[in-house]
Design an enzyme around this catalytic site. Structure first.
Site, PDB file in Angstrom:
ATOM      1  N   HIS A 101      45.933  46.292  24.287  1.00  0.00           N
ATOM      2  CA  HIS A 101      45.893  44.883  23.773  1.00  0.00           C
ATOM      3  C   HIS A 101      44.775  44.128  24.687  1.00  0.00           C
ATOM      4  CE1 HIS A 101      48.490  45.300  27.264  1.00  0.00           C
ATOM      5  NE2 HIS A 101      48.233  44.214  27.640  1.00  0.00           N
ATOM      6  N   HIS A 103      43.857  40.426  25.699  1.00  0.00           N
ATOM      7  CA  HIS A 103      44.149  38.965  26.155  1.00  0.00           C
ATOM      8  C   HIS A 103      43.241  38.158  25.602  1.00  0.00           C
ATOM      9  CE1 HIS A 103      47.232  40.030  29.262  1.00  0.00           C
ATOM     10  NE2 HIS A 103      46.686  41.058  29.152  1.00  0.00           N
TER      11      HIS A 103
HETATM   12  P1  5GP Z   1      49.224  43.445  30.631  1.00  0.00           P
HETATM   13  O1  5GP Z   1      49.223  43.272  32.284  1.00  0.00           O
HETATM   14  O2  5GP Z   1      49.525  45.126  30.380  1.00  0.00           O
HETATM   15  O3  5GP Z   1      47.504  43.647  30.422  1.00  0.00           O
HETATM   16  O4  5GP Z   1      49.676  42.375  30.123  1.00  0.00           O
HETATM   17  C1  5GP Z   1      50.883  42.385  29.381  1.00  0.00           C
HETATM   18  C2  5GP Z   1      51.013  40.877  28.820  1.00  0.00           C
HETATM   19  O5  5GP Z   1      52.213  41.310  28.009  1.00  0.00           O
HETATM   20  C3  5GP Z   1      51.470  40.274  30.009  1.00  0.00           C
HETATM   21  O6  5GP Z   1      50.620  39.164  29.928  1.00  0.00           O
HETATM   22  C4  5GP Z   1      52.965  39.520  29.537  1.00  0.00           C
HETATM   23  O7  5GP Z   1      53.064  38.187  29.857  1.00  0.00           O
HETATM   24  C5  5GP Z   1      52.943  40.011  28.041  1.00  0.00           C
HETATM   25  N1  5GP Z   1      54.411  40.300  27.619  1.00  0.00           N
HETATM   26  C6  5GP Z   1      55.090  41.364  28.166  1.00  0.00           C
HETATM   27  N2  5GP Z   1      56.446  41.551  27.505  1.00  0.00           N
HETATM   28  C7  5GP Z   1      56.272  40.529  26.315  1.00  0.00           C
HETATM   29  C8  5GP Z   1      57.059  40.061  25.349  1.00  0.00           C
HETATM   30  O8  5GP Z   1      58.232  40.543  25.203  1.00  0.00           O
HETATM   31  N3  5GP Z   1      56.615  39.041  24.438  1.00  0.00           N
HETATM   32  C9  5GP Z   1      55.396  38.678  24.663  1.00  0.00           C
HETATM   33  N4  5GP Z   1      54.992  37.495  23.886  1.00  0.00           N
HETATM   34  N5  5GP Z   1      54.611  38.774  25.590  1.00  0.00           N
HETATM   35  C10 5GP Z   1      54.969  39.858  26.426  1.00  0.00           C
END
Ligand code: 5GP
Ligand code: ZN
Length: 139
Positions: A101, A103
């Site tokens: 993903h 951001h």
């Molecule tokens: P990572 O650290 O893996 O790049 O980011 C994962 C992101 O997913 C985090 O910013 C976290 O807030 C978001 N996230 C995790 N679980 C959920 C969810 O159930 N719904 C939404 N909308 N965001 C999520």
């Protein structure tokens, strides 16, 4: 392709609710639950690929197009002056959800956020040596 344990696969399937902002054939985008700034969005492939390195080039191109569109819309909707596009690849880089993903984080002049603390190389030789190591692995 889907991983039954994956939170983002559940979001794509509608099993977990999300604040959707874009829904295309193979790409989905929605607001992050814990935003760096309000309007912080996540752009994901609908299929499960654990990291950026697992994506095929066609899908990567569709994701990039979606990022452009979502970035533009986030800026218009929030009044942001810019955005940071970010991707955490691997646990050491802060990846928590292993469904690739991007951001998209709205940024404002003087918002005080410092995402990339930087340090210069100790020498030009060291910088050139490391560039050579990386070039060698690109074939
Ligand atoms: P990572 O650290 O893996 O790049 O980011 C994962 C992101 O997913 C985090 O910013 C976290 O807030 C978001 N996230 C995790 N679980 C959920 C969810 O159930 N719904 C939404 N909308 N965001 C999520
Ligand atoms: Zn997944």
């Amino acid at each position: 392709m889907r991983d039954p344990e994956c939170v983002f696969c559940k979001i794509v399937a509608g099993e977990i609710p999300s604040a959707s902002v874009l829904d295309r054939d193979n790409v989905y985008a929605f607001l992050d639950l814990n935003p760096v700034r309000q309007g912080h969005a996540l752009v994901i492939p609908k299929s499960h690929y654990p990291t950026l390195l697992d994506l095929d080039p066609g899908l990567a191109a569709d994701l990039l197009r979606a990022q452009q569109d979502v970035a533009r819309a986030v800026m218009l909707a929030t009044g942001a002056d810019g955005v940071n596009l970010g991707l955490n690849l691997g646990e050491a880089a802060g990846q928590v959800v292993f469904h690739a993903h991007y951001h998209i984080i709205p940024r404002f002049h003087e918002d005080g956020l410092r995402l990339w603390p930087q340090t210069p190389y100790p020498s030009q030789d060291e910088m050139n040596r490391l560039a050579g190591e990386i070039r060698a692995r690109l074939g």
